[in-house]
Design a protein around this motif. Structure first.
Motif, short mmCIF file in Angstrom:
data_model
loop_
_atom_site.label_atom_id
_atom_site.label_comp_id
_atom_site.label_asym_id
_atom_site.label_seq_id
_atom_site.Cartn_x
_atom_site.Cartn_y
_atom_site.Cartn_z
N HIS A 1 -4.90 4.24 -12.03
CA HIS A 1 -4.60 2.83 -11.97
C HIS A 1 -4.04 2.46 -10.71
O HIS A 1 -4.36 1.58 -10.06
N LEU A 2 -2.88 3.25 -10.26
CA LEU A 2 -2.26 2.99 -8.99
C LEU A 2 -3.12 3.23 -7.81
O LEU A 2 -2.87 2.71 -6.77
N PHE A 3 -3.86 4.25 -7.89
CA PHE A 3 -4.76 4.68 -6.83
C PHE A 3 -5.71 3.32 -6.48
O PHE A 3 -5.85 2.92 -5.27
N ASP A 4 -6.05 2.93 -7.71
CA ASP A 4 -6.95 1.57 -7.42
C ASP A 4 -6.34 0.31 -6.72
O ASP A 4 -6.77 -0.25 -5.98
N GLU A 5 -4.77 0.14 -7.28
CA GLU A 5 -4.01 -0.84 -6.92
C GLU A 5 -3.71 -0.65 -5.48
O GLU A 5 -3.69 -1.66 -4.44
N LEU B 1 2.53 1.50 -3.45
CA LEU B 1 1.68 2.10 -4.64
C LEU B 1 1.02 3.30 -4.23
O LEU B 1 0.86 4.08 -5.19
N SER B 2 0.75 3.87 -3.27
CA SER B 2 0.13 4.91 -2.56
C SER B 2 1.13 6.31 -3.20
O SER B 2 0.69 7.42 -3.76
N ALA B 3 2.48 5.93 -2.85
CA ALA B 3 3.50 7.07 -3.02
C ALA B 3 3.57 7.22 -4.62
O ALA B 3 3.71 8.22 -5.33
N GLN B 4 3.64 6.11 -5.62
CA GLN B 4 3.69 6.12 -7.12
C GLN B 4 2.26 6.71 -7.63
O GLN B 4 2.49 7.40 -8.35
N ALA B 5 1.10 6.61 -6.74
CA ALA B 5 -0.17 7.09 -7.38
C ALA B 5 0.02 8.75 -7.14
O ALA B 5 -0.43 9.37 -8.02
N VAL B 6 0.37 9.10 -5.92
CA VAL B 6 0.65 10.65 -5.70
C VAL B 6 1.71 11.19 -6.65
O VAL B 6 1.46 12.26 -7.05
N PHE B 7 2.66 10.14 -6.92
CA PHE B 7 3.76 10.95 -7.91
C PHE B 7 3.12 11.03 -9.61
O PHE B 7 3.21 12.36 -9.97
N GLN B 8 2.52 10.17 -9.77
CA GLN B 8 1.84 10.38 -11.08
C GLN B 8 0.88 11.37 -11.20
O GLN B 8 0.55 12.06 -12.21
N ALA B 9 -0.19 11.75 -10.12
CA ALA B 9 -1.13 12.65 -9.95
C ALA B 9 -0.40 13.92 -9.98
O ALA B 9 -0.96 14.86 -10.57
N GLU B 10 0.60 14.22 -9.37
CA GLU B 10 1.39 15.49 -9.49
C GLU B 10 2.06 15.58 -10.66
O GLU B 10 2.16 16.71 -11.04
N PHE C 1 0.86 -1.16 0.11
CA PHE C 1 -0.06 -0.01 0.05
C PHE C 1 0.90 1.43 0.10
O PHE C 1 0.68 2.14 -0.89
N THR C 2 2.07 1.19 0.76
CA THR C 2 2.58 2.60 1.01
C THR C 2 3.55 2.88 -0.42
O THR C 2 3.31 4.12 -0.73
N ALA D 1 -8.25 7.46 3.95
CA ALA D 1 -8.58 8.88 3.87
C ALA D 1 -7.84 9.60 3.29
O ALA D 1 -7.92 10.65 2.26
N GLN D 2 -6.36 9.38 3.59
CA GLN D 2 -5.57 10.17 3.02
C GLN D 2 -5.25 10.04 1.61
O GLN D 2 -5.02 10.95 0.57
N LEU D 3 -5.46 8.68 1.16
CA LEU D 3 -5.40 8.25 -0.36
C LEU D 3 -6.39 9.13 -1.02
O LEU D 3 -6.13 9.65 -2.11
N ASP D 4 -7.74 8.78 -0.47
CA ASP D 4 -8.83 9.45 -1.32
C ASP D 4 -8.65 11.02 -1.28
O ASP D 4 -8.89 11.43 -2.28
N PHE D 5 -7.98 11.55 -0.39
CA PHE D 5 -8.01 13.04 -0.49
C PHE D 5 -6.94 13.36 -1.52
O PHE D 5 -7.14 14.31 -2.16
N ARG D 6 -5.82 12.82 -1.73
CA ARG D 6 -5.10 13.15 -2.61
C ARG D 6 -5.55 12.98 -3.99
O ARG D 6 -5.16 13.41 -4.83
#
Length: 363
Positions: free
Chosen positions: A175-179, A157-166, A154-155, A193-198
């Motif tokens: 895709h990464l947020f779902d993963e 994948l979350s960091a990768q999702a936020v990176f791609q979002a930015e 989770f940690t 909650a933090q993931l959904d916020f980002r």
């Protein structure tokens, strides 16, 4: 294409968010009690102090409490003075320094922690976060994707999702947020909650207000007291032309948070609603608090203060001054964009001979 949150029957089951916040504060109070007890001479072990630092930082984010960030920073400084060669103490101080955007000092702490035996994975995760914050995206990506080659939890994948979002790579980020959601284990509501916020921040940046609202609302439903999610919901309400709902959302935050962002946005919403007399004291309260924080933590708050003065604060000169100060500290695309915006506002006022210098934004 609008993307909506997963269906309710697909939602991970976590602890009630309100109860989790109560338990978080109780845990902090319980851990902090020995250090504040009269006559106590035995400080908490470094590992316990490091855990307390992380809990304070988490609560600071969830409830919008700068005082928690400051308390965590003070405790981490004490830890390193007490145990200067302890990697846990150095890592804790690195995290608090990064929270307050003291990135160069945080990197120095990570280097020192590496020399004292800290795990490489922990160091890489912290370094990636800092590199991303200062605009070194290639270096941050290398660290994140290297970590993913060894573990896909989770940690990571979350960091990768936020990176791609930015990076505004929204399809890959989705895709990464779902993963990341699928990889979540445990019952704490805070990580999700933090993931959904980002995720909501990503769609707000893209201008998709309905999708942004849905993810901010998902974060707030999971943790009803989550201040940033509520604040961004209020922002979306204002952008959608509903200042009264914005006001209703923000008022409680001004009582529970010491972050000037909330009184500043409340002042703006009241002004949009035509309630100028009510707006003025909130504007003044935000102005005073921003000046305090810029003095104490310029790296973390100069850019936010610049944005305030350029909008509801009504002082373009001060906004430009702070924007330039931010650019000296961090040469990122956001810093350059803030300076451009401030200069455009300054030029606009300079060419406006129809009224007082600050009439366009003063309240």
């Amino acid at each position: 294409m609008t993307v909506h949150p997963v269906l309710a029957d697909q939602e991970p089951v976590t602890t009630d968010g309100t109860l989790a916040l109560v338990n978080l504060s109780a845990q902090i109070d319980g851990m902090a009690a020995p250090t504040g007890r009269a006559g106590s001479t035995a400080p908490l072990a470094v590992a316990q102090q490091a855990a307390l630092v992380d809990l304070l930082t988490l609560r600071g984010h969830l409830l919008g409490r700068v005082a928690d960030y400051e308390r965590a920073a003070q405790l981490s400084e004490q830890m390193v003075r007490y145990a200067p060669d302890d990697s846990a103490a150095l890592l804790a101080r690195a995290r608090t320094r990064a929270t307050l955007h003291r990135f160069a000092e945080a990197m120095a702490d990570l280097d020192a922690a590496g020399r004292t035996g800290a795990e490489q994975a922990a160091l890489d995760a912290e370094r990636a976060s800092i590199l991303q914050a200062v605009g070194c995206h290639a270096e941050a990506q290398a660290l994140l994707w290297s970590a993913a080659s060894h573990q896909s939890d989770f940690t990571v994948l979350s960091a990768q999702a936020v990176f791609q979002a930015e990076r505004r790579e929204t399809a890959e980020a989705e895709h990464l947020f779902d993963e990341a959601r699928a990889a979540h284990r445990g019952v704490s509501p805070f990580p999700l909650a933090q993931l959904d916020f980002r995720r909501g921040v990503m769609w707000l940046r893209e201008g998709d207000l309905p999708t942004a609202r849905s993810w901010f609302d998902a974060a707030r439903r999971r943790v009803p007291g989550y201040a940033p999610a509520t604040g961004h919901l209020a922002e979306v309400d204002l952008l959608l032309g509903d200042p009264e709902t914005t006001v209703a959302r923000l008022r409680p935050l001004t009582e529970t948070s010491d972050d000037p962002e909330y009184p500043a946005h409340l002042a703006l919403a009241l002004r949009v609603a035509g309630r100028h007399q009510e707006a003025r004291p909130w504007r003044d309260r935000a102005a005073e608090r921003y000046e305090e924080l810029v003095t104490r933590h310029p790296e973390a708050y100069a850019d936010h203060a610049a944005d305030f003065w350029l909008m509801v604060g009504g002082d373009v000169d001060r906004g430009l001054e702070l924007a330039l100060q931010t650019l000296v500290m961090r040469q990122t695309s956001r810093s350059y964009a803030l300076v451009r915006r401030a200069r455009e506002a300054s030029r606009g006022l300079a060419h406006d001979a129809s009224g007082p210098r600050h009439s366009a934004t003063s309240m």
